[in-house]
Structure formats: structure tokens, C-alpha cells
Design a protein around this motif. Structure first.
Motif, PDB file in Angstrom:
ATOM      1  N   LYS A  56     -31.275  -3.813 -61.417  1.00 12.50           N
ATOM      2  CA  LYS A  56     -32.573  -4.107 -60.805  1.00 12.50           C
ATOM      3  C   LYS A  56     -32.750  -3.387 -59.477  1.00 12.50           C
ATOM      4  CE  LYS A  56     -35.756  -7.849 -60.700  1.00 12.50           C
ATOM      5  NZ  LYS A  56     -36.039  -9.159 -61.186  1.00 12.50           N
ATOM      6  N   LYS A  57     -31.640  -3.161 -58.754  1.00 11.07           N
ATOM      7  CA  LYS A  57     -31.700  -2.444 -57.481  1.00 11.07           C
ATOM      8  C   LYS A  57     -31.996  -0.960 -57.670  1.00 11.07           C
ATOM      9  CE  LYS A  57     -28.401  -5.468 -55.125  1.00 11.07           C
ATOM     10  NZ  LYS A  57     -27.038  -5.547 -54.573  1.00 11.07           N
ATOM     11  N   ILE A  58     -31.667  -0.420 -58.837  1.00 11.52           N
ATOM     12  CA  ILE A  58     -31.792   1.020 -59.086  1.00 11.52           C
ATOM     13  C   ILE A  58     -33.081   1.382 -59.819  1.00 11.52           C
ATOM     14  CG2 ILE A  58     -30.733   3.023 -60.240  1.00 11.52           C
ATOM     15  CD1 ILE A  58     -29.116   1.940 -57.852  1.00 11.52           C
ATOM     16  N   ILE A  59     -33.435   0.594 -60.834  1.00 11.50           N
ATOM     17  CA  ILE A  59     -34.554   1.015 -61.686  1.00 11.50           C
ATOM     18  C   ILE A  59     -35.904   0.820 -60.995  1.00 11.50           C
ATOM     19  CG2 ILE A  59     -33.239   0.488 -63.769  1.00 11.50           C
ATOM     20  CD1 ILE A  59     -35.146  -1.894 -64.221  1.00 11.50           C
ATOM     21  N   ASN A  60     -36.851   1.588 -61.464  1.00  9.29           N
ATOM     22  CA  ASN A  60     -38.247   1.429 -61.062  1.00  9.29           C
ATOM     23  C   ASN A  60     -38.940   0.744 -62.237  1.00  9.29           C
ATOM     24  OD1 ASN A  60     -41.046   1.772 -60.783  1.00  9.29           O
ATOM     25  ND2 ASN A  60     -40.796   3.688 -59.647  1.00  9.29           N
ATOM     26  N   GLU A  61     -39.342  -0.505 -62.055  1.00  9.78           N
ATOM     27  CA  GLU A  61     -39.895  -1.282 -63.155  1.00  9.78           C
ATOM     28  C   GLU A  61     -41.231  -0.739 -63.667  1.00  9.78           C
ATOM     29  OE1 GLU A  61     -39.833  -5.447 -62.207  1.00  9.78           O
ATOM     30  OE2 GLU A  61     -37.639  -5.489 -62.204  1.00  9.78           O
ATOM     31  N   ASN A  62     -41.850   0.183 -62.935  1.00 12.53           N
ATOM     32  CA  ASN A  62     -43.092   0.809 -63.386  1.00 12.53           C
ATOM     33  C   ASN A  62     -42.843   2.061 -64.233  1.00 12.53           C
ATOM     34  OD1 ASN A  62     -44.811  -1.055 -62.048  1.00 12.53           O
ATOM     35  ND2 ASN A  62     -44.390   0.004 -60.131  1.00 12.53           N
ATOM     36  N   GLU A  63     -41.612   2.590 -64.209  1.00 10.41           N
ATOM     37  CA  GLU A  63     -41.284   3.817 -64.940  1.00 10.41           C
ATOM     38  C   GLU A  63     -40.158   3.643 -65.953  1.00 10.41           C
ATOM     39  OE1 GLU A  63     -40.311   7.106 -62.428  1.00 10.41           O
ATOM     40  OE2 GLU A  63     -42.026   6.803 -61.127  1.00 10.41           O
ATOM     41  N   ASP A  64     -39.200   2.764 -65.668  1.00  9.23           N
ATOM     42  CA  ASP A  64     -37.968   2.666 -66.437  1.00  9.23           C
ATOM     43  C   ASP A  64     -37.968   1.456 -67.360  1.00  9.23           C
ATOM     44  OD1 ASP A  64     -37.085   4.850 -64.902  1.00  9.23           O
ATOM     45  OD2 ASP A  64     -36.256   3.523 -63.380  1.00  9.23           O
ATOM     46  N   SER A  65     -37.096   1.514 -68.358  1.00 10.65           N
ATOM     47  CA  SER A  65     -36.973   0.413 -69.301  1.00 10.65           C
ATOM     48  C   SER A  65     -35.502   0.178 -69.629  1.00 10.65           C
ATOM     49  CB  SER A  65     -37.730   0.768 -70.587  1.00 10.65           C
ATOM     50  OG  SER A  65     -37.521  -0.202 -71.571  1.00 10.65           O
ATOM     51  N   VAL A  66     -35.090  -1.088 -69.591  1.00  7.04           N
ATOM     52  CA  VAL A  66     -33.745  -1.498 -70.001  1.00  7.04           C
ATOM     53  C   VAL A  66     -33.922  -2.669 -70.960  1.00  7.04           C
ATOM     54  CG1 VAL A  66     -31.525  -2.444 -69.272  1.00  7.04           C
ATOM     55  CG2 VAL A  66     -32.716  -0.804 -67.804  1.00  7.04           C
ATOM     56  N   ILE A  67     -33.299  -2.582 -72.126  1.00 10.77           N
ATOM     57  CA  ILE A  67     -33.344  -3.662 -73.108  1.00 10.77           C
ATOM     58  C   ILE A  67     -31.919  -4.135 -73.340  1.00 10.77           C
ATOM     59  CG2 ILE A  67     -33.955  -4.340 -75.460  1.00 10.77           C
ATOM     60  CD1 ILE A  67     -36.042  -2.054 -75.388  1.00 10.77           C
TER      61      ILE A  67
END
Length: 87
Positions: free
Chosen positions: A50-61
Motif C-alpha cells: 500500500k505504501k508503494i502502489i498508486n491506487e489510481n494506476e496499479d492493481s494487486v489481486i
């Protein structure tokens, strides 16, 4: 618990996400990890991501399995990653 994690991350951040995921799970293919992990470590993994990803661009499932794997994995073509067996 058993976990399958897949991600689609912007190139600027993908190396950092890869490094974090490798601390907790086995890399099996580009953007795919699997393995067994405790609930506490899963929470820590999610916090680090959560500290690294950009929630507007990235996706983790993240798929979680509380008991045995309910699927069979078949690989066709090049085998990637370090872990051959699904736990």
C-alpha cells in the motif's frame, strides 16, 4: 493460509513491488506469486504494498485459501520462477 497474488503495476514501481512480494511468497511467473503465509505476514505484505502502489494506476489481486488448494496448476511453455510445486 495459501495465497496467490497477481499484480499490474506501473513500470516506475514494479521493481519495488517485486522485491516486497519476493520477501513473502514464491515468484512463479511475471507478476504472479504464490505460497503459504500467516495472517500477520499477509497484513504486513499488504501494508508494504500500500505504501508503494498508486491506487489510481496499479492493481494487486490476492486470492486466499484457508485450507487445501482447490485447483491444479498446469504450466505450458517456459517455466518461470523458483517454485515448481503449488503448496
Amino acid at each position: 493460509m495459501k495465497v496467490i497474488l497477481v499484480y499490474d503495476i506501473n513500470e516506475k514501481r514494479v521493481a519495488k513491488v517485486l522485491k516486497i512480494c519476493r520477501k513473502y511468497l514464491h515468484w512463479v511467473q511475471n507478476s504472479v506469486f504464490e505460497g503459504e503465509i500467516s495472517e500477520a505476514k499477509l497484513v504486513k505484505l499488504k501494508m508494504e504494498l500500500k505504501k508503494i502502489i498508486n491506487e489510481n494506476e496499479d492493481s494487486v489481486i490476492i486470492y486466499t485459501f484457508r485450507s487445501a488448494w482447490y485447483t491444479n496448476r498446469e504450466t505450458m511453455g517456459v517455466k518461470k520462477g523458483g517454485e515448481e510445486l503449488i503448496i
